[in-house]
Design an enzyme around this catalytic site. Structure first.
Site, PDB file in Angstrom:
ATOM      1  N   ASP A 133       0.643  -1.244   0.116  1.00  0.00           N
ATOM      2  CA  ASP A 133      -0.074  -0.160  -0.499  1.00  0.00           C
ATOM      3  C   ASP A 133       0.800   0.735   0.632  1.00  0.00           C
ATOM      4  O   ASP A 133       1.739   1.819   1.097  1.00  0.00           O
ATOM      5  CB  ASP A 133      -1.091   0.052   1.671  1.00  0.00           C
ATOM      6  CG  ASP A 133      -1.681   1.145   1.072  1.00  0.00           C
ATOM      7  OD1 ASP A 133      -1.415   2.288   0.434  1.00  0.00           O
ATOM      8  OD2 ASP A 133      -2.407   0.898   2.240  1.00  0.00           O
ATOM      9  N   ASP A 322      -1.112   5.702  -6.532  1.00  0.00           N
ATOM     10  CA  ASP A 322      -1.452   5.091  -5.942  1.00  0.00           C
ATOM     11  C   ASP A 322      -1.603   3.619  -6.053  1.00  0.00           C
ATOM     12  O   ASP A 322      -2.115   3.276  -6.946  1.00  0.00           O
ATOM     13  CB  ASP A 322      -2.442   5.605  -5.581  1.00  0.00           C
ATOM     14  CG  ASP A 322      -3.192   4.438  -3.950  1.00  0.00           C
ATOM     15  OD1 ASP A 322      -2.545   4.599  -3.069  1.00  0.00           O
ATOM     16  OD2 ASP A 322      -4.462   3.686  -4.124  1.00  0.00           O
TER      17      ASP A 322
END
Length: 450
Positions: A133, A322
């Protein structure tokens, strides 16, 4: 036709598209995705002790221990997209301000990210899969029950006290229980995870790092109980990137495969030598320094170029790239302009009903269809033409309904002026985060393991 043949055709079409601004596509490009999943050799997904290149796979890939075996690639993808709205709210809420308590309580780990790697914790080493992440910092792993990390079996494991410098640096995030540094996160869906901040040896391929700081999750309630751990690749001091700076010089890269096969995460400066890299600047935002921002200043649809500069200036942030968001969200009015241009280019096709977050869907014929090339334009004159499979998505099992795989931000979102580049658009690219050099590298690459 083999998957390799399809990809070669795709690369050829993309090269031609740079000059003539269109690409010919066929439903055949999408029909092999589920069969490719079944052909995957799981040996390619196993950890490699002699390398700092780590197999990377979708959490629902064939070789993933978390896979729902009843799912196909299509259902897996559509399911992953469902969590994007919560993730968008969490990211942009953190980057600006929360409008409701529900928004404030939704963490990035409810939409857990999409891709996992295998890391070794403790002495002797215990291997665990963790989600990658780039939108969070604290690494946490389950220590509560079942197939999880067992601190009692590690001779180097330690809990951090409340008086430790690391715990104190977390400020209001932490609380103290039995003199141990405790972090509790409450989610908008009612889930909750309580972690005790800890240190232990971390094994990454052939490298080992003593006293790596992470959260040892002792209590999980709600949907989060089925989630794997998470390794935070953000930019703050407690992140994996910062803690391993001496080993990997704050540099990492990944190559995300086009289906549920195995890609690759590479650590260290060696990624900077990847063939064909173009570099754009990595930007920072003082409101949320953890995220990676880039200057996306335009999106071309065929010969039509939509400027992003006005939106960038109004948000004051740039565009977030992201790993855990699936579909790219383009802030308005950029998304509407891109979508409308795309629809105009395909005016000869019949429109199909919207599917999920996609509102530009078409009934594709059985033969080839000419579609506009979509190109992303970044700072430093970096132009990235996307392969058609990175901006078209099959939303029917037969491949007859194809949608534009981009979306607007969720309605009534406080951060709707922020664009986020998702992992669907990053597939089959080597994406290099050179944090020390404040730059991001991008190059086309066939993502087939390490």
């Amino acid at each position: 036709m083999t998957t390799l043949h399809l990809f070669l055709i795709l690369l050829l079409a993309s090269g031609v598209a740079q000059s003539r601004k269109t690409v010919k596509v066929s439903p055949l490009l999408f029909s092999g995705e589920d069969t490719q999943e079944e052909e995957e050799d799981c040996s390619a997904a196993q950890p490699r002790k002699s390398s700092t290149s780590i197999p990377l796979m979708h959490v629902q890939a064939k070789c993933s221990p978390f896979r729902n075996k009843k799912s196909t690639w299509l259902t897996t993808l559509l399911e992953s997209i469902k969590g994007d709205e919560q993730r968008y709210r969490a990211i942009t809420g953190a980057a600006t301000s929360f409008t409701t308590q529900e928004d404030a309580d939704v963490p990035l780990t409810v939409k857990n990210g999409d891709y996992v790697i295998n890391l070794g914790f403790g002495s002797p080493q215990q291997n665990l899969y963790t989600l990658v992440d780039t939108g969070s910092d604290i690494t946490w792993i389950p220590c509560d029950s079942g197939d999880v990390f067992d601190p009692s079996k590690s001779s180097t494991f330690k809990y951090l006290s409340c008086s430790s410098e690391t715990c104190q640096a977390l400020g209001s995030t932490q609380t103290c229980g039995n003199y141990n540094c405790s972090i509790t996160q409450t989610y908008g869906d009612g889930s909750q995870v309580t972690q005790l901040l800890s240190t232990d040896s971390l094994a990454v391929g052939s490298q080992s790092m003593p006293e790596f700081v992470f959260g040892c999750a002792k209590s999980r309630r709600g949907l989060i109980t089925s989630a794997p751990g998470l390794v935070g690749f953000g930019r703050e001091s407690i992140s994996f990137v910062s803690q391993t700076a001496n080993l990997f010089q704050k540099t990492f890269s990944y190559c995300i495969p086009s289906s549920t096969s195995t890609g690759c995460l590479a650590l260290g400066k060696s990624a900077l030598s990847s063939s064909g890299l173009q570099f754009t600047s990595l930007l920072t935002n003082s409101a949320n320094p953890s995220f990676y921002y880039v200057g996306l200043n335009g999106v071309s649809v065929g010969k039509d170029r939509v400027a992003v500069a006005a939106m960038e200036q109004s948000s004051g942030k740039g565009t977030i790239i992201d790993s855990g968001t699936t579909i790219t969200r383009l802030a308005e009015p950029v998304y509407s302009s891109v979508r409308d241009s795309f629809v105009r280019h395909l005016s000869k096709l019949s429109r199909a009903a919207s599917v999920s977050i996609f509102d530009a869907c078409f009934n594709f014929p059985s033969g080839d269809v000419e579609v506009p090339q979509i190109t992303l334009h970044f700072d430093k004159n970096v132009d990235v033409p996307l392969p058609p499979t990175n901006y078209l998505i099959r939303t029917s099992a037969q491949g007859s309904v194809i949608c534009l795989a981009l979306a607007a931000p969720p309605k009534s979102s406080s951060g709707s002026g922020v664009s986020i580049l998702g992992n669907f658009q990053q597939r089959n690219f080597r994406v290099v985060y050179d944090t020390a050099g404040s730059r991001l590298g991008i190059a086309p690459e066939t993502c087939k393991g390490c």
